[in-house]
Design a protein around this motif. Sequence first.
Motif, PDB file in Angstrom:
ATOM      1  N   LYS A 232      54.310  43.730  51.257  1.00 21.71           N
ATOM      2  CA  LYS A 232      55.479  43.206  50.533  1.00 21.71           C
ATOM      3  C   LYS A 232      55.382  43.495  49.026  1.00 21.71           C
ATOM      4  O   LYS A 232      55.689  42.638  48.184  1.00 21.71           O
ATOM      5  N   VAL A 233      54.951  44.682  48.696  1.00 22.41           N
ATOM      6  CA  VAL A 233      54.866  45.102  47.298  1.00 22.41           C
ATOM      7  C   VAL A 233      56.230  45.657  46.888  1.00 22.41           C
ATOM      8  O   VAL A 233      56.664  46.681  47.401  1.00 22.41           O
ATOM      9  N   LYS A 234      56.902  44.970  45.955  1.00 29.52           N
ATOM     10  CA  LYS A 234      58.275  45.342  45.592  1.00 29.52           C
ATOM     11  C   LYS A 234      58.360  46.112  44.280  1.00 29.52           C
ATOM     12  O   LYS A 234      59.415  46.646  43.956  1.00 29.52           O
ATOM     13  N   THR A 235      57.287  46.119  43.502  1.00 31.00           N
ATOM     14  CA  THR A 235      57.271  46.893  42.256  1.00 31.00           C
ATOM     15  C   THR A 235      56.108  47.867  42.292  1.00 31.00           C
ATOM     16  O   THR A 235      55.072  47.597  42.908  1.00 31.00           O
ATOM     17  N   ARG A 236      56.272  48.999  41.628  1.00 27.80           N
ATOM     18  CA  ARG A 236      55.238  50.034  41.653  1.00 27.80           C
ATOM     19  C   ARG A 236      53.987  49.544  40.937  1.00 27.80           C
ATOM     20  O   ARG A 236      54.038  49.199  39.753  1.00 27.80           O
ATOM     21  N   PRO A 237      52.841  49.520  41.605  1.00 27.78           N
ATOM     22  CA  PRO A 237      51.607  49.055  40.951  1.00 27.78           C
ATOM     23  C   PRO A 237      51.051  50.123  40.013  1.00 27.78           C
ATOM     24  O   PRO A 237      51.344  51.317  40.133  1.00 27.78           O
ATOM     25  N   SER A 238      50.225  49.677  39.072  1.00 21.97           N
ATOM     26  CA  SER A 238      49.392  50.595  38.302  1.00 21.97           C
ATOM     27  C   SER A 238      47.960  50.407  38.796  1.00 21.97           C
ATOM     28  O   SER A 238      47.531  49.289  39.075  1.00 21.97           O
ATOM     29  N   VAL A 239      47.229  51.523  38.949  1.00 28.96           N
ATOM     30  CA  VAL A 239      45.875  51.483  39.499  1.00 28.96           C
ATOM     31  C   VAL A 239      44.948  52.234  38.555  1.00 28.96           C
ATOM     32  O   VAL A 239      45.261  53.351  38.120  1.00 28.96           O
ATOM     33  N   HIS A 240      43.800  51.605  38.240  1.00 28.61           N
ATOM     34  CA  HIS A 240      42.834  52.214  37.340  1.00 28.61           C
ATOM     35  C   HIS A 240      41.434  51.961  37.871  1.00 28.61           C
ATOM     36  O   HIS A 240      41.145  50.898  38.410  1.00 28.61           O
ATOM     37  N   ALA A 241      40.576  52.968  37.697  1.00 31.84           N
ATOM     38  CA  ALA A 241      39.219  52.883  38.224  1.00 31.84           C
ATOM     39  C   ALA A 241      38.246  52.421  37.158  1.00 31.84           C
ATOM     40  O   ALA A 241      38.290  52.873  36.018  1.00 31.84           O
ATOM     41  N   PHE A 242      37.342  51.524  37.567  1.00 38.72           N
ATOM     42  CA  PHE A 242      36.242  51.075  36.730  1.00 38.72           C
ATOM     43  C   PHE A 242      34.973  51.213  37.575  1.00 38.72           C
ATOM     44  O   PHE A 242      34.553  50.271  38.239  1.00 38.72           O
TER      45      PHE A 242
ATOM     46  N   ILE B 297      50.338  44.474  39.603  1.00 35.33           N
ATOM     47  CA  ILE B 297      51.590  44.523  40.359  1.00 35.33           C
ATOM     48  C   ILE B 297      52.524  43.488  39.749  1.00 35.33           C
ATOM     49  O   ILE B 297      52.277  42.280  39.854  1.00 35.33           O
ATOM     50  N   GLY B 298      53.582  43.942  39.093  1.00 34.45           N
ATOM     51  CA  GLY B 298      54.455  43.014  38.386  1.00 34.45           C
ATOM     52  C   GLY B 298      53.694  42.370  37.248  1.00 34.45           C
ATOM     53  O   GLY B 298      53.123  43.045  36.387  1.00 34.45           O
ATOM     54  N   SER B 299      53.620  41.037  37.228  1.00 34.00           N
ATOM     55  CA  SER B 299      52.922  40.312  36.168  1.00 34.00           C
ATOM     56  C   SER B 299      51.547  39.813  36.603  1.00 34.00           C
ATOM     57  O   SER B 299      50.898  39.079  35.864  1.00 34.00           O
ATOM     58  N   THR B 300      51.090  40.223  37.796  1.00 31.58           N
ATOM     59  CA  THR B 300      49.805  39.755  38.330  1.00 31.58           C
ATOM     60  C   THR B 300      48.834  40.914  38.457  1.00 31.58           C
ATOM     61  O   THR B 300      49.212  42.014  38.870  1.00 31.58           O
ATOM     62  N   SER B 301      47.577  40.659  38.109  1.00 33.98           N
ATOM     63  CA  SER B 301      46.539  41.680  38.220  1.00 33.98           C
ATOM     64  C   SER B 301      45.520  41.276  39.279  1.00 33.98           C
ATOM     65  O   SER B 301      45.296  40.082  39.539  1.00 33.98           O
ATOM     66  N   TYR B 302      44.876  42.295  39.872  1.00 36.52           N
ATOM     67  CA  TYR B 302      43.908  42.084  40.947  1.00 36.52           C
ATOM     68  C   TYR B 302      42.732  43.023  40.761  1.00 36.52           C
ATOM     69  O   TYR B 302      42.829  44.062  40.093  1.00 36.52           O
ATOM     70  N   LEU B 303      41.590  42.644  41.381  1.00 36.36           N
ATOM     71  CA  LEU B 303      40.458  43.539  41.544  1.00 36.36           C
ATOM     72  C   LEU B 303      40.372  43.933  43.018  1.00 36.36           C
ATOM     73  O   LEU B 303      40.551  43.093  43.912  1.00 36.36           O
ATOM     74  N   TRP B 304      40.066  45.198  43.269  1.00 39.27           N
ATOM     75  CA  TRP B 304      39.794  45.666  44.627  1.00 39.27           C
ATOM     76  C   TRP B 304      38.341  46.118  44.654  1.00 39.27           C
ATOM     77  O   TRP B 304      37.950  47.085  44.029  1.00 39.27           O
ATOM     78  N   GLN B 305      37.533  45.318  45.345  1.00 41.36           N
ATOM     79  CA  GLN B 305      36.112  45.600  45.396  1.00 41.36           C
ATOM     80  C   GLN B 305      35.559  45.213  46.763  1.00 41.36           C
ATOM     81  O   GLN B 305      35.899  44.163  47.310  1.00 41.36           O
ATOM     82  N   ALA B 306      34.740  46.080  47.312  1.00 40.42           N
ATOM     83  CA  ALA B 306      34.124  45.852  48.631  1.00 40.42           C
ATOM     84  C   ALA B 306      35.163  45.523  49.684  1.00 40.42           C
ATOM     85  O   ALA B 306      34.949  44.680  50.562  1.00 40.42           O
ATOM     86  N   GLY B 307      36.312  46.181  49.612  1.00 35.12           N
ATOM     87  CA  GLY B 307      37.335  45.991  50.624  1.00 35.12           C
ATOM     88  C   GLY B 307      38.121  44.704  50.511  1.00 35.12           C
ATOM     89  O   GLY B 307      38.861  44.341  51.436  1.00 35.12           O
ATOM     90  N   LYS B 308      38.001  43.978  49.395  1.00 37.50           N
ATOM     91  CA  LYS B 308      38.712  42.720  49.234  1.00 37.50           C
ATOM     92  C   LYS B 308      39.551  42.747  47.953  1.00 37.50           C
ATOM     93  O   LYS B 308      39.150  43.341  46.942  1.00 37.50           O
ATOM     94  N   LEU B 309      40.703  42.050  48.024  1.00 32.44           N
ATOM     95  CA  LEU B 309      41.601  41.940  46.869  1.00 32.44           C
ATOM     96  C   LEU B 309      41.397  40.577  46.228  1.00 32.44           C
ATOM     97  O   LEU B 309      41.563  39.537  46.873  1.00 32.44           O
ATOM     98  N   VAL B 310      41.010  40.560  44.953  1.00 32.97           N
ATOM     99  CA  VAL B 310      40.725  39.329  44.228  1.00 32.97           C
ATOM    100  C   VAL B 310      41.755  39.172  43.111  1.00 32.97           C
ATOM    101  O   VAL B 310      41.932  40.087  42.281  1.00 32.97           O
ATOM    102  N   THR B 311      42.443  38.031  43.083  1.00 33.01           N
ATOM    103  CA  THR B 311      43.434  37.766  42.031  1.00 33.01           C
ATOM    104  C   THR B 311      42.737  37.422  40.725  1.00 33.01           C
ATOM    105  O   THR B 311      41.806  36.611  40.697  1.00 33.01           O
ATOM    106  N   VAL B 312      43.180  38.041  39.630  1.00 37.02           N
ATOM    107  CA  VAL B 312      42.605  37.777  38.312  1.00 37.02           C
ATOM    108  C   VAL B 312      43.173  36.468  37.767  1.00 37.02           C
ATOM    109  O   VAL B 312      44.390  36.249  37.778  1.00 37.02           O
ATOM    110  N   THR B 313      42.308  35.591  37.272  1.00 34.96           N
ATOM    111  CA  THR B 313      42.710  34.310  36.683  1.00 34.96           C
ATOM    112  C   THR B 313      42.208  34.240  35.246  1.00 34.96           C
ATOM    113  O   THR B 313      41.443  35.090  34.794  1.00 34.96           O
TER     114      THR B 313
END
Length: 921
Positions: A259-269, A277-293
């Motif tokens: 249900k991703v309605k806006t184009r995400p930006s993706v950057h590697a670290f 995605i929109g106004s929310t950021s996430y980490l993708w690590q070890a196969g899991k999506l973690v919401t940034v707080t």
Amino acid sequence: MAAAIGAFALAVAGLAVSAAPARAEGPTKVPLTTHSVPAALMGLVDGVLVTASDEGGTHVRAPGGGWDTTDLDRSLRPADVTYLDHGTLVALAGDTVEVLDTANNLVNPIEVGEGLWTANATTAVRVAGWENGNVEAWGVDLATWDARALDWPLNGGLPTGALEDTSGLGQGWISDDAWVAPMIYLTAANKLVATDLDVIPLVEGLDAYSVRLTGATVLWADQTAGQPLRYVALAGTTLRSCTVATPTATPSCVTMKTKVKTRPSVHAFGSVLGLTIGSTSYLWQAGKLVTVTGIPRGTTAAFTGGGVGDATLRPMLAARGSRPGFYTVSTKGRATRTVTAVVEAVTERSLDLGAGWLVGTDNAGSERAWMRSLAGGTIGTEKVLTTKGRQVRTSGDRVAVNGKDGLWFYRGGTRTATFKAVPALLSLSGPYALVREKNGTATLRTESRVVATGITGAVAQFGSYVAQLDEAAGTVTVRDWAGGTGVPVGDPLPFEPAYGDLVAAGLWGDWLMLGYEDYDLDTDTTTPRVVVSSVLEPDVSYGPRNYYAPVLGDHVVAAVDETGHGVVWDFRFGGTSPSFAPIGGPAISSSGFLSYTTEYDELWVTSLGGSAGGLGQARALAVSAGPASGAASFRAYDGWRVPWKVSVEATKALDAGTLRIRLNGTVIAERPTVASATGTITGTWDGIDDTQGRPADTSAPDLAYTWELDVDATDQTGPLTSISGDAIGGDLTVENDTIPYPLATPKITDTTPVVGQELGIVAVPHAPDAVFGYTWRRGSTVVGHDATYVVTPADLGKKLSVRVVAIGDIYTEVVKTSASTSAVGKGTMTRATVSIDAAPQVGALLTASTAGWVPASPAETFRWYRLGAPGSTPKLVHTGPTYTPVPADFGRLLKVVVTARAPGYKDATASAVTSGPVTAG
């Protein structure tokens, strides 16, 4: 030279200098405003912060002493950063690769040539073209400049439904080992069909191959030798992370988010991905999506960069809003601000200088417009008008700003009018703003009215004069649009296409400046030319001079010479001032001041000669005469109420002066005008002929009256003149027919009267020679004929009104009646003083008397009371004006209360107490 022109945005409101070259004196400067740079974080590598600002430059800063230091600052040309690793940043600028050694702050520009597509620290990629998804590309060794054809993988050609004309190659992602190039296939309606991820080896031991993804948009990809291809793709509303283990393997994907309605930006670290995605950021690590707080309220943050190939780089967010800066994100998704926003001085994009204000736009926000007051030789503090402004202009104490939210007018720093935004605010001169409309024509307007529309070919303005280019005829014609139609001023002047393209034009008084630039493709050089011509004397012209970006003042041109320095050219005498070195501006005011910004983050305002330099005469940008704008006639008998008025907005400060009225050449009235630091003055005439002591002569023929302004400029450069250099004055038709007296409806001073009150009429100005009569009425009964009336008891319960008659030798009779009051109420009597004639003694007669009742002699009743202990009720012992104390009164005080009654008034009471207790007889 192109860079110098871009930084040298010129604006002019008019200037004059002496025959000798102008010299700067008495400069004033202030530091430029600092602001937090809105920046995208490109990386934090080896202790060096790399950002890309909204203004297009790439900035590298060392942390020593704070991130706002500029010791190692290096601003590249606007470019795309393609690669960032330990100590190295690679950016593209046109056909050049910029390789920046961040540790030593050294830039090595390497010109690669046409078709430059992307680059890492060692190899640049050039692309010549593609056909059916197959690309012809070369890898250029940045050390040796050797080029080799890159091994491009074969693919299945165009997918069904895709067109080659609407498909294309993206920039992709480059690492040390490979370039992952996305070939994007679209339909004729620009809808996505598929994406080919083409892996192009840049080193030995890596094979070229292609992966076709149907209906998917690739957001990020990486191919490192010995590792599987990694990429993130969005198919519909599903975001997936995928790997391809071998060139022939099927992609293995994991769903990251649905249900991703806006184009995400993706950057590697390193091995961690940061997604916004929109106004929310996430980490993708070890196969899991973690919401940034941890992002503060009122702050927006996003992953906007990453250090390619730097496995030690921790994820970071760039944030704006209440707490801007850069936030490090932990493995648990907690954001902590570790670097505050980079602070630097603003870069002025444009300046405009008037008599009262300095205005400009800058890069503190995408479209910020500001104003600073100019008074007493000082530059005032900055007042931000809008962060959504496109253009801002000033003239005298007026300011106009055009932005996304509207077209605004200011006077003396206060907004006076708001209109819908226009495509462009071209200029402001006096009260006239020249604006560009959607159809390409121009409109001349003030803050109160539209003066003229449909002005074609407008290239310059001065007051109501507009210079209009007719390329087909090869001419520029100056027209006066004050009356709503363009009246030609002088003959058309020649336009010289042989000099190149017209890039600048200016109009000051009766001088027209045209600036050209001629570009030679073979030599890649530009030749500038500036010509100044007299509007009224076509045979008089000066130039051409080889100056870039010129602006015209009063007998001077400010420009950039071919060495990149700013100069002021006195075109009549050929002299130029010592050069100055602005990086922003400059602007020139009509009173001979120059403003610009320097590389030292300073905003300067400096004189170009002052009164000792013999500036040119003040010119009237606008003249408005009459009770209504443009009216030439005047009713002298009515002048006391609506005086005849002339208003002028000039190019510089004016001394106190005189408005003269003449009858057949003889002065019959003189009225003073007040000095003005901004050049705006007003003169008024009340219609009185001072030689006769009465309104102007009724027998004078039409046009026998004339008016003139005798006003000098404060800088001692002579009298104020019109745009064309003539004296300020004109004919005046005076009308003297008998007129109805302009009598206002009278208002009674109190509309809720009471008996005994004096009423009058609210005062209004009276004309000379007028006679007034008054009639006061109670209902329909006449009760008085004076200017005032005292309400009587007979008026109680009735309504009052007044009728006023005005008449005189020059006025016809006018009668006006006031509104009626409310019903008259009872008045309040003025309280009397009560006296007791003797000290109280048993058996001795006491007599009470009164004095001071208003109205006088009311009916009175007397009551005597024996007073008891405090708090007890007094005892009535007698009625009447006299009383003889009895033994029961012994030791007590006596009190007499007097009640008064009069017609039309409320009852009133007064009292007195004996001088002491009653004594024995």
